[in-house]
Scaffold this motif. Structure first.
Motif, PDB file in Angstrom:
ATOM      1  N   ASN A 240       0.788  -1.222   0.000  1.00 36.03           N
ATOM      2  CA  ASN A 240       0.000   0.000   0.000  1.00 36.03           C
ATOM      3  C   ASN A 240       0.827   1.283   0.000  1.00 36.03           C
ATOM      4  OD1 ASN A 240      -2.238  -1.669   0.212  1.00 36.03           O
ATOM      5  ND2 ASN A 240      -2.158  -1.662   2.443  1.00 36.03           N
ATOM      6  N   SER A 275      -2.280   3.863   0.284  1.00 36.47           N
ATOM      7  CA  SER A 275      -3.662   3.706  -0.139  1.00 36.47           C
ATOM      8  C   SER A 275      -4.133   2.272  -0.012  1.00 36.47           C
ATOM      9  CB  SER A 275      -3.844   4.199  -1.576  1.00 36.47           C
ATOM     10  OG  SER A 275      -3.044   3.461  -2.456  1.00 36.47           O
ATOM     11  N   GLN A 276      -5.396   2.145   0.253  1.00 39.15           N
ATOM     12  CA  GLN A 276      -6.061   0.838   0.295  1.00 39.15           C
ATOM     13  C   GLN A 276      -7.460   1.065  -0.253  1.00 39.15           C
ATOM     14  OE1 GLN A 276      -5.877   0.552   4.687  1.00 39.15           O
ATOM     15  NE2 GLN A 276      -8.110   0.570   4.635  1.00 39.15           N
ATOM     16  N   LYS A 277      -8.224   0.023  -0.355  1.00 35.72           N
ATOM     17  CA  LYS A 277      -9.565   0.179  -0.904  1.00 35.72           C
ATOM     18  C   LYS A 277     -10.369   1.191  -0.113  1.00 35.72           C
ATOM     19  CE  LYS A 277     -11.936  -2.969  -3.739  1.00 35.72           C
ATOM     20  NZ  LYS A 277     -11.854  -1.824  -4.599  1.00 35.72           N
ATOM     21  N   GLY A 278     -10.805   2.239  -0.758  1.00 34.89           N
ATOM     22  CA  GLY A 278     -11.658   3.220  -0.090  1.00 34.89           C
ATOM     23  C   GLY A 278     -10.914   4.334   0.615  1.00 34.89           C
ATOM     24  N   LEU A 279      -9.572   4.250   0.654  1.00 32.40           N
ATOM     25  CA  LEU A 279      -8.816   5.293   1.351  1.00 32.40           C
ATOM     26  C   LEU A 279      -7.489   5.557   0.645  1.00 32.40           C
ATOM     27  CD1 LEU A 279      -8.295   7.118   3.911  1.00 32.40           C
ATOM     28  CD2 LEU A 279      -7.174   5.118   4.909  1.00 32.40           C
TER      29      LEU A 279
ATOM     30  N   GLY B 109      -8.783   5.405  -3.295  1.00 33.25           N
ATOM     31  CA  GLY B 109      -9.756   6.062  -2.427  1.00 33.25           C
ATOM     32  C   GLY B 109     -11.153   6.049  -3.030  1.00 33.25           C
ATOM     33  N   ASN B 111     -12.236   3.632  -4.853  1.00 32.07           N
ATOM     34  CA  ASN B 111     -12.609   2.222  -5.053  1.00 32.07           C
ATOM     35  C   ASN B 111     -12.666   1.831  -6.524  1.00 32.07           C
ATOM     36  OD1 ASN B 111     -12.929   1.134  -2.472  1.00 32.07           O
ATOM     37  ND2 ASN B 111     -14.894   2.191  -2.237  1.00 32.07           N
TER      38      ASN B 111
END
Lengths: 550, 173
Positions: A240, A275-279, B109, B111
């Motif tokens: 990430n 970063s990761q899914k949604g953030l 972010g 998705n």
């Protein structure tokens, strides 16, 4: 000039000789754009009288490719250049032509080309046709991949200067190593590392530039004919996380931008992301000191730049938010930017049925610390200490939400501080402190028909004071759009300058063809694309834009 | 000098045009340009593929609102599209050094699950004759560009999937 054309002919000739066999399977593609405007004089907004009444810019690229070979030309025509474009573009002709051959290991280009080393701190040539920017090289470039994971580039060229070329010769080399491809043990590593190094040297013959007189005797600068610049970079990715660092150094280069100081230049650019899914989280910092680098030492402005110094601020595109844009100060700047992108998941509090997107962005640019010295080196500067003067600051939030299949909205709030005296070069003007709120709402009537409205407001006690803006746009996918908008400077202290900038527009697209017609007033201001800005004068009239590719 | 250049070019081009006229309509393949993936790998655009199924190439940038709108609209239906047609989207960002490092956190972010590529000095864009973004291409299973469109209006994504279906249908015939 003659020799270059000869090279081009030699490069193209085999193609002509063996045309029958060679051209089989070849392909011609291209694109075309035309912008024209009919101008009405409007002394209230400051739109000048245009004797030609109509001005036009147009260009077409034609590209030929056949297997590993490609060649192309761009014809440009400015009759006469539209307001806001440099008058020296006046005329028509082939401004760009190249031939290129590629195989597994080599790529050789003769003629015009664009190139970037690393993030461009010491070399970037590019074009931004809508801004009238083009610093293409004319020369030779070789790219070489001796084996997987290594890319070496070398180039030599002069840069475009309207219809001529700048006086300097630019020579450069760059090498990039992808360690994971090079080192067997790292092949399956989760950490990816790349290293890069580049070198650029500019030659410009010396010239007589007098800096002062003592008893009627003029004293001239002793000018370095060769100026060298070096840069090193590292890129690191692991899961990430991402990290990129680039440092550049430039030898003494007295020029018009830095007021002819004999001082080395430096630039440092740091970026970290998680970063990761949604953030997504992004953080970057940079320091620029005396890094204006052009292939003509007396040139100021946007032409003949050898390097590119990115501004670390978010590029706003809503019209009121774009009134106060920032551009990097090449003589010295320390800047920071941070951003968080977060999607509140579906079904959670505030997430609703579709999720809610939130973007939070902060950026700030300051002067660098400077202690003036009374000698030719100009000043001293402590590397890590920011200067006292604020150039720009921007805190903004954007929330995008879909409420139903028919309704979605994006709300934006921006708080900025804009140092007019530095950014626009108008000394003694106060900093502009502005608050901007924007609501952008789309209502879909059917699958393909939608109405979009924008309501924007800008509050400030400085400059032209308050503005309000409204827009209605009706679209029928995928072809049509119609819009009407008004920007109103109702807060202006001068009653006559409380102007409505009304505009109506319609556009039609089909495939790659697009035609747009608009009528109205355009305020004087700055248009920016990709971090470079151009001043556009006020105008009032019809404008037409056609673009196509084939 | 300009005259010579002009004549030369016209000659060359007319030569190309005469000699390239073939009875069958020839479709373009993807040019060979180096772009980067979000984790820093360099890849050749001529090698973009989707296991013999059609794929989409969409040119966009963070600062381009209609582009982001288009990718947001497709993100909602991308899973369905993939299930139905097996289509894949390469979202090619032309953000330059100013914003290219903001692309990955924004994509994650938001998705988005596209295959995102970075074309930081617009070389791929130039080779594909893209003037304005958003500009989208559909490439068939044989690697030929079969459809393209510039600009986006709400609902424009419906035309895109319709075209993908047509490409699939014609490849079965």
């Amino acid at each position: 000039m003659n020799r270059k054309i000869l090279i081009l002919i030699i490069a193209l000739f085999p193609g002509c000789l063996f045309a029958q066999g060679f051209l089989e399977g070849g392909k011609v593609t291209g694109n075309f754009q035309l912008d024209a405007q009919y101008y009405n004089k409007d002394s209230l907004i400051g739109a000048p009288d245009v004797p030609e009444k109509m001005l036009l810019n147009g260009f077409a690229n034609i590209l030929y490719t056949q297997g590993n070979f490609s060649a192309g030309v761009r014809y440009e025509s400015y009759q006469n250049p539209m307001l806001g474009f440099d008058k020296r573009y006046k005329g028509s002709g082939f401004a760009y032509r190249f031939a290129s051959y590629t195989n597994d290991q080599f790529e050789i280009t003769v003629g015009n080309f664009y190139e970037q080393f690393g993030s461009g701190l010491i070399l970037r040539s590019y074009e931004e046709r809508n801004l009238g920017l083009d610093n293409a090289f004319d020369g030779i470039r070789v790219r070489y991949n001796p084996f997987q994971g290594v890319t070496v580039k070398g180039l030599i060229g002069e840069q475009r200067y309207f219809w001529e070329k700048g006086p300097g010769i630019v020579r450069g080399a760059d090498a990039e190593f992808q360690l994971n491809d090079l080192i067997g043990a790292m092949e399956d590593s989760k950490t990816r590392i790349s290293l890069g190094a580049s070198m650029v040297s500019k030659y410009q013959a010396t010239e007589d530039i007098i800096f002062g007189y003592i008893d009627t005797v003029g004293y001239k600068y002793v000018l370095p004919e060769n100026v060298a610049a070096f840069a090193g970079r590292i890129g690191l990715n692991r899961g990430n996380f991402g990290l990129n660092v680039e440092y550049a150094h430039k030898s003494k280069d007295p020029n018009a931008d830095n007021s002819f100081v004999y001082r080395d230049g430096q630039a440092l650019l740091l970026t970290a992301t998680y970063s990761q899914k949604g953030l997504g989280i992004y953080l970057s910092a940079k320091r620029i000191d005396n890094m204006a680098f052009k292939s003509k030492r007396t040139e100021k402005g946007n032409m003949l730049n050898i390097n590119y110094l990115p501004a670390l601020t978010k590029q706003h595109t809503y019209s009121l938010a774009a009134i106060y844009p920032y551009a990097t100060q090449p003589n010295g700047e320390m800047a920071l930017q941070g951003e968080i992108v977060y999607t509140i998941p579906k079904g959670k509090l505030l997430g609703g049925k579709y999720g809610t997107e939130v973007k939070l962005n902060f950026s700030r640019a300051n002067s660098i610390d400077k202690t003036n010295l009374n000698d030719t080196t100009g000043y001293e500067s402590s590397f890590f200490k920011p200067g006292d003067e604020l150039y720009f600051q921007d805190i903004n939030v954007e929330i995008a939400k879909k409420f139903s299949k028919k309704l979605k909205a994006t709300c934006t709030y921006i708080n900025l501080i804009y140092n007019q005296s530095v950014i626009e070069g108008h000394p003694n003007e106060p900093d502009v402190k502005a608050n901007i709120a924007i609501a952008d709402v789309t209502w879909k009537f059917t699958d393909k028909k939608a109405l979009r409205t924008e309501i924007q407001h800008l509050w400030t006690k400085e400059d032209d004071k308050n503005w309000v803006m409204g827009l209605l746009e009706y679209s029928i996918a995928p072809a049509w759009f119609f819009s009407v908008s008004d920007m109103y400077n109702y807060g202006n202290d001068v009653k006559d300058k409380q102007i409505h900038y009304m505009n109506i527009a319609a556009g039609y697209s089909r495939g790659t063809n697009r035609i747009q017609l608009s009528y109205g007033k355009q305020r004087e201001g700055i248009i920016c694309v990709g971090g470079v800005c151009r001043q556009v004068p006020a105008s009032n009239g019809f404008s037409l834009s056609i673009t196509s590719s084939f | 000098m300009k005259k010579i250049m002009f004549t030369l070019t016209i000659l060359l081009l007319s030569g190309f045009v005469t000699f390239t006229q073939t009875p069958e309509k020839k479709l373009s393949k993807l040019p060979s340009v180096k772009v980067k993936t979000l984790d820093g790998k360099t890849i050749n655009t001529a090698e973009l593929s989707n296991d013999g199924k059609p794929f989409i190439i969409s040119f966009w940038a963070l600062w381009c609102k209609p582009c982001v709108k288009e990718l947001t609209a497709i993100a909602e239906v991308y899973e369905e599209w993939q299930k139905e047609t097996g289509v894949k989207i390469y979202a090619v960002s032309i953000d330059d050094a100013r914003s290219s490092s903001r692309v990955k956190p924004t994509v994650d972010g938001n998705n988005w699950t596209y295959d995102v590529l970075l074309d930081a000095n617009s070389e791929f864009k130039r080779a594909m004759n893209v003037n304005q973004i958003p500009h989208m291409f559909i490439v068939n299973g044989k690697g030929e560009i079969v459809w393209q469109h510039t600009s986006f209006a709400d609902g424009g994504e419906l035309e895109v999937i319709e075209e993908v279906r047509k490409v699939l249908a014609s490849s079965k015939n």
